[in-house]
Scaffold this motif. Structure first.
Motif, PDB file in Angstrom:
ATOM      1  N   VAL A 324       0.857  -1.188   0.000  1.00  0.00           N
ATOM      2  CA  VAL A 324       0.000   0.000   0.000  1.00  0.00           C
ATOM      3  C   VAL A 324       0.894   1.238   0.000  1.00  0.00           C
ATOM      4  O   VAL A 324       1.807   1.343   0.813  1.00  0.00           O
ATOM      5  N   ARG A 325       0.630   2.123  -0.933  1.00  0.00           N
ATOM      6  CA  ARG A 325       1.375   3.380  -0.935  1.00  0.00           C
ATOM      7  C   ARG A 325       0.568   4.423  -0.179  1.00  0.00           C
ATOM      8  O   ARG A 325      -0.626   4.621  -0.469  1.00  0.00           O
ATOM      9  N   VAL A 326       1.194   5.066   0.776  1.00  0.00           N
ATOM     10  CA  VAL A 326       0.458   6.098   1.503  1.00  0.00           C
ATOM     11  C   VAL A 326       0.184   7.259   0.558  1.00  0.00           C
ATOM     12  O   VAL A 326       0.794   7.383  -0.509  1.00  0.00           O
ATOM     13  N   LEU A 327      -0.731   8.086   0.975  1.00  0.00           N
ATOM     14  CA  LEU A 327      -1.254   9.171   0.130  1.00  0.00           C
ATOM     15  C   LEU A 327      -0.146   9.926  -0.621  1.00  0.00           C
ATOM     16  O   LEU A 327       0.797  10.428  -0.018  1.00  0.00           O
ATOM     17  N   ASP A 328      -0.317   9.988  -1.938  1.00  0.00           N
ATOM     18  CA  ASP A 328       0.655  10.706  -2.778  1.00  0.00           C
ATOM     19  C   ASP A 328      -0.039  11.950  -3.319  1.00  0.00           C
ATOM     20  O   ASP A 328      -0.590  11.941  -4.416  1.00  0.00           O
ATOM     21  N   ALA A 329      -0.051  13.011  -2.513  1.00  0.00           N
ATOM     22  CA  ALA A 329      -0.780  14.225  -2.926  1.00  0.00           C
ATOM     23  C   ALA A 329       0.213  15.353  -3.204  1.00  0.00           C
ATOM     24  O   ALA A 329       1.418  15.199  -3.028  1.00  0.00           O
ATOM     25  N   VAL A 415      11.340   4.555  -5.215  1.00  0.00           N
ATOM     26  CA  VAL A 415      12.483   5.233  -5.833  1.00  0.00           C
ATOM     27  C   VAL A 415      11.928   6.005  -7.026  1.00  0.00           C
ATOM     28  O   VAL A 415      11.642   5.437  -8.077  1.00  0.00           O
ATOM     29  N   GLU A 416      11.698   7.291  -6.801  1.00  0.00           N
ATOM     30  CA  GLU A 416      11.114   8.143  -7.839  1.00  0.00           C
ATOM     31  C   GLU A 416      11.970   9.380  -8.081  1.00  0.00           C
ATOM     32  O   GLU A 416      11.748  10.130  -9.018  1.00  0.00           O
ATOM     33  N   VAL A 417      12.886   9.614  -7.151  1.00  0.00           N
ATOM     34  CA  VAL A 417      13.762  10.774  -7.239  1.00  0.00           C
ATOM     35  C   VAL A 417      15.154  10.212  -7.542  1.00  0.00           C
ATOM     36  O   VAL A 417      15.573   9.253  -6.881  1.00  0.00           O
ATOM     37  N   ASN A 439       7.670   6.169 -13.578  1.00  0.00           N
ATOM     38  CA  ASN A 439       7.016   7.336 -14.192  1.00  0.00           C
ATOM     39  C   ASN A 439       7.628   8.627 -13.653  1.00  0.00           C
ATOM     40  O   ASN A 439       8.035   9.512 -14.404  1.00  0.00           O
ATOM     41  N   ASP A 440       7.679   8.720 -12.328  1.00  0.00           N
ATOM     42  CA  ASP A 440       8.265   9.925 -11.745  1.00  0.00           C
ATOM     43  C   ASP A 440       9.784   9.919 -11.859  1.00  0.00           C
ATOM     44  O   ASP A 440      10.398  10.970 -12.022  1.00  0.00           O
ATOM     45  N   LEU A 441      10.385   8.726 -11.781  1.00  0.00           N
ATOM     46  CA  LEU A 441      11.850   8.674 -11.875  1.00  0.00           C
ATOM     47  C   LEU A 441      12.285   9.255 -13.233  1.00  0.00           C
ATOM     48  O   LEU A 441      13.257  10.008 -13.311  1.00  0.00           O
ATOM     49  N   ASP A 449       8.559  17.253 -17.590  1.00  0.00           N
ATOM     50  CA  ASP A 449       7.235  17.189 -16.989  1.00  0.00           C
ATOM     51  C   ASP A 449       6.432  16.026 -17.587  1.00  0.00           C
ATOM     52  O   ASP A 449       6.278  15.938 -18.805  1.00  0.00           O
ATOM     53  N   ARG A 450       5.938  15.126 -16.733  1.00  0.00           N
ATOM     54  CA  ARG A 450       5.221  13.968 -17.260  1.00  0.00           C
ATOM     55  C   ARG A 450       3.864  14.321 -17.848  1.00  0.00           C
ATOM     56  O   ARG A 450       3.227  13.503 -18.492  1.00  0.00           O
ATOM     57  N   GLN A 451       3.401  15.552 -17.622  1.00  0.00           N
ATOM     58  CA  GLN A 451       2.113  15.948 -18.193  1.00  0.00           C
ATOM     59  C   GLN A 451       2.268  16.592 -19.569  1.00  0.00           C
ATOM     60  O   GLN A 451       1.288  16.957 -20.197  1.00  0.00           O
TER      61      GLN A 451
END
Ligand code: PEP
Ligand code: MG
Length: 557
Positions: A324-329, A415-417, A439-441, A449-451
């Motif tokens: 479970v990943r805690v809230l990613d806001a 590991v995203e950074v 995706n973020d990595l 920017d991924r968007q």
């Protein structure tokens, strides 16, 4: 003549078929002045149309069930949103017709959504669809909709709206191609749910003539227009071979020589669990819990509500592992109850993910307590991980929060950074496992920017620099005798899954529909082959060359 178009592959596989367009053009209502004494009747007409559309969307949802139902109900709520209807009333009061007022009020709302981050921007297509439905009803014209065809086809659209796609006959849809959209748009989500190949963000998609034959490569992100007979035969043969292999592979993920690679599912809500179980997921590798929070309004869901949702997921995998990943806001997922304490000119580089939770420790504590309560008395192996961990201090703060909440689950770091990959061994002094969010990595490794469609080339998960970072994390985990999975989109590409395995990744997590293809690809190759393919991909100088090099190694047996 053959032409190759390049977009972003978001659902794997190959489809060859004729183009059929879905009509999504915005209906332009005629301009008509409404006198003041007619305004109440006109406002009533607008309200009734909105309510009828909402009821129709709900009925379609009930018919469709599952994930589509949740989406259609959200659209129904958009149609009768009180603020939107108040804006419609105001515009009618100022002399607009019901059609014009609905059209303009929704256009204003659209602007807001389009500028409000990836998640909300991806809902623009849903809003356009609601607008078309209400305006069409008011104008008494048919609603643009799915093609009327008895023959299988490749569906082409600007972006797909769930109300139409929910009623598509899946046996007729060979694949999706859209001009807009991204990996989190409904086109992508629905294509993956249907298990059909899809390419989004394809410039020129709308100019493909009805009936043109196209080959859609949802893995490589390419669309071949008017493929030659030879090319079609060869593509069709490869697709058939892959399908046959996919059907025969079953059971836990493993290479041909028995090296185990647990195959897990990415889920967003408890409703996704059924598809994961059906596809033979060995557990959940990424439960994106923010979906629970995004609909919650001004306050986060309470401990009991969260516990019930988590329990539903945990119960589905009695013997398995659930991460479970805690809230990613924050950044593209702003939440009203996590107000920004700072001005953020670059929100993606600001207080998001774990950083936001550490600024609001109460929100994190409630979530961790709910998880602890849900896992109590269940045999499932619960793992909890934090998004956007940058360094050892972050990792330690997260582990401390888990312990303070009485959680006995294993605590891990995503590991995203890039810093987290570079110093993975340092993180592993605190956490039990790593999970690479490619995706973020990629977004942070390539400063892209991924968007943003124009930089999507840099988001190709075959980029050798991204593979280098994954390798660093996997090697660090091996040295510390701990595990390192991949839960970003990269894991869903069957060929890349073999390469990731060769890099030393210990589990792969993906959308349920991608599991059979990945399972089959792993079962066809030995670990040594995967390792050779990984080395070949890392030695390449571009994403395309990396893919070609890995493909050549894996095809050579
Ligand atoms: C990732 O970044 O790769 C990831 C899995 O998280 P999300 O896509 O939810 O940001
Ligand atoms: Mg992420």
């Amino acid at each position: 003549m053959e032409t190759r178009l390049r977009g972003v592959g978001v659902s794997h596989g190959m489809a060859i078929g004729e183009v059929r367009h879905i009509g999504t053009a915005v209906l332009e209502p005629p301009t008509r002045e409404v006198a003041a004494d007619e305004a109440p009747r006109e406002a009533e007409r607008a309200r009734r149309a909105a309510e009828a559309v909402a009821a129709d969307l709900r009925a379609r949802g009930t018919l469709a069930g599952g994930q589509a139902q949740a989406v259609l109900e959200a659209q129904a709520m958009m149609a009768v949103d009180p603020e939107l209807l108040a804006d419609v009333d105001r515009r009618i009061g100022a002399g607009s017709s019901a059609e014009g007022a609905v059209h303009d009020a929704m256009a204003a709302y659209r602007e807001l959504l389009a500028g409000a981050g990836e998640y909300l921007a991806a809902r623009v297509a849903d809003l356009d669809d609601v607008r078309n439905r209400v305006v069409a009803r008011l104008m008494g014209v048919p609603i643009p909709g799915v093609p009327d065809s008895d023959e299988p086809y490749v569906l082409v659209a600007r972006d797909l709206a769930p109300a139409d796609t929910a009623l598509l006959d899946p046996s007729l849809v060979l694949g999706f191609v859209t001009e807009e959209g991204g990996p989190t748009s409904h086109s992508a989500i629905l294509a993956r749910a249907l298990g059909v190949p899809a390419v989004v963000a394809l410039p020129g998609a709308l100019r493909l003539a009805e009936g043109t034959v196209v080959a859609v490569d949802g893995s490589g992100g390419e669309v071949l227009v008017n493929p030659s007979a030879r090319e079609r035969a060869s593509l069709a043969r490869r697709a058939r071979e892959r399908e046959a292999a996919t059907r025969t592979a079953s059971g836990p993920g493993a290479t041909r020589d028995g090296h185990k690679v647990p195959l897990m599912a990415n889920i967003g809500t408890p409703a996704d669990v059924a598809a994961a179980v059906e596809a033979g997921a060995e557990g959940v590798g990424l439960f994106r819990t923010e979906f629970l929070f995004l609909h919650g309004g001004q306050s986060p869901p309470g401990e009991d509500e969260q516990r019930a949702a988590y329990r539903q997921v945990l119960e589905a995998f009695p013997e398995g592992r659930v991460v479970v990943r805690v809230l990613d806001a924050g950044a593209d997922k702003p939440l009203p109850f996590l107000p920004r304490a700072h001005d953020e000119p670059n929100p993606a580089l600001g207080v998001r993910g774990l950083r936001a939770l550490l600024e609001h420790p109460g929100v994190l504590a409630v979530q961790l307590r709910a998880l602890a309560a849900a896992a109590r008395e269940l045999p499932v192996a619960l793992d909890v991980m934090a998004p956007m961990v940058a360094d050892q201090a972050d990792a330690r703060a997260f582990v401390d929060a888990c312990r303070a909440a009485g959680l006995s689950a294993r605590a891990g770091a995503m590991v995203e950074v890039p810093a987290a990959a570079l110093r993975a061994r340092s993180l592993l002094q605190e956490v039990e496992f790593l999970s690479v969010g490619t995706n973020d990595l990629a977004q942070y490794a390539f400063a892209a920017d991924r968007q943003l469609g124009v930089v999507s080339r840099l988001h190709d998960p075959w980029q050798p620099a991204l593979l280098d970072l994954v390798a660093m994390a996997a090697e660090a985990a091996k040295a510390e005798a701990k595990s390192c999975g991949v839960c970003g989109e990269a894991a869903a590409d069957p060929l890349l899954a073999c390469v990731l395995t060769g890099l030393g990744v210990t589990s792969l997590s993906m959308a349920a529909s991608a599991l059979p293809g990945v399972r089959a690809a792993l079962a066809e190759h030995t670990l040594a082959q995967c390792e050779r393919a990984a080395a070949a991909a890392r030695a390449a100088e571009s994403a395309e060359a990396a893919r070609a090099a890995a493909e050549a190694v894996l095809a050579s047996g």
